[in-house]
Motif scaffolding. Sequence first.
Motif, PDB file in Angstrom:
ATOM      1  N   ASP A   2       0.819  -1.264  -0.046  1.00 32.15           N
ATOM      2  CA  ASP A   2      -0.291  -0.054  -0.031  1.00 32.15           C
ATOM      3  C   ASP A   2       0.828   1.263   0.123  1.00 32.15           C
ATOM      4  O   ASP A   2       1.815   1.199   0.231  1.00 32.15           O
ATOM      5  N   PHE A   3       0.230   2.365  -0.421  1.00 30.92           N
ATOM      6  CA  PHE A   3       0.971   3.474  -0.388  1.00 30.92           C
ATOM      7  C   PHE A   3       1.363   4.215   0.719  1.00 30.92           C
ATOM      8  O   PHE A   3       2.639   4.598   0.785  1.00 30.92           O
ATOM      9  N   ASN A   4       0.798   4.013   1.833  1.00 25.55           N
ATOM     10  CA  ASN A   4       1.514   4.410   3.328  1.00 25.55           C
ATOM     11  C   ASN A   4       2.789   3.693   3.589  1.00 25.55           C
ATOM     12  O   ASN A   4       3.687   4.323   4.181  1.00 25.55           O
ATOM     13  N   LYS A   5       2.772   2.327   3.052  1.00 23.06           N
ATOM     14  CA  LYS A   5       4.139   1.622   3.479  1.00 23.06           C
ATOM     15  C   LYS A   5       5.117   2.209   2.700  1.00 23.06           C
ATOM     16  O   LYS A   5       6.245   2.306   3.313  1.00 23.06           O
ATOM     17  N   ILE A   6       4.785   2.466   1.532  1.00 22.30           N
ATOM     18  CA  ILE A   6       5.882   2.741   0.462  1.00 22.30           C
ATOM     19  C   ILE A   6       6.369   4.196   0.880  1.00 22.30           C
ATOM     20  O   ILE A   6       7.663   4.649   0.897  1.00 22.30           O
ATOM     21  N   LYS A   7       5.681   5.030   1.467  1.00 18.54           N
ATOM     22  CA  LYS A   7       5.735   6.423   1.995  1.00 18.54           C
ATOM     23  C   LYS A   7       6.583   6.486   3.285  1.00 18.54           C
ATOM     24  O   LYS A   7       7.529   7.010   3.360  1.00 18.54           O
TER      25      LYS A   7
END
Length: 148
Positions: A2-7
Amino acid sequence: MDFNKIKEMGLEYAEKGRNAAMDLAERGRTQAKIVSEQTKLARAQRQLGALVYSLAKGNEENQPLVDKYIEMIGSIEANLNALRESLGPAAEVITHDLDEEPAEGSGITIELTVEKDKKPDPDKKTCPQCGAPVSEDALFCNKCGAQL
């Protein structure tokens, strides 16, 4: 993923990169200080040698002045050791060619001369302690060792 993990991972890597850059900059400043201290050490050692030679040549003794130089050299060596230790054991030790002349304005300069039976010139700088003539840029009197 998910995007939050990448961020979150991106922010973590950015922080690690920033810390590494700051550490590298601090090491560079410390290495520059080491080179400066090595230059001061070489100059102080040469001046001590010149003082001992001029005193011996004039059959004079001035142990307090020699002791001040030895104390100053010890202080510079202690500073060098502390700086090297701050870099850690894995750090590359900076070496500086001590045979080359240091740049003008780096460190202290003391004019070393021994003159016997010479009356002081009123236009020249004299020692406030003993009245002996001293050079304009001298830090210590060559005769009595008083700090100027």
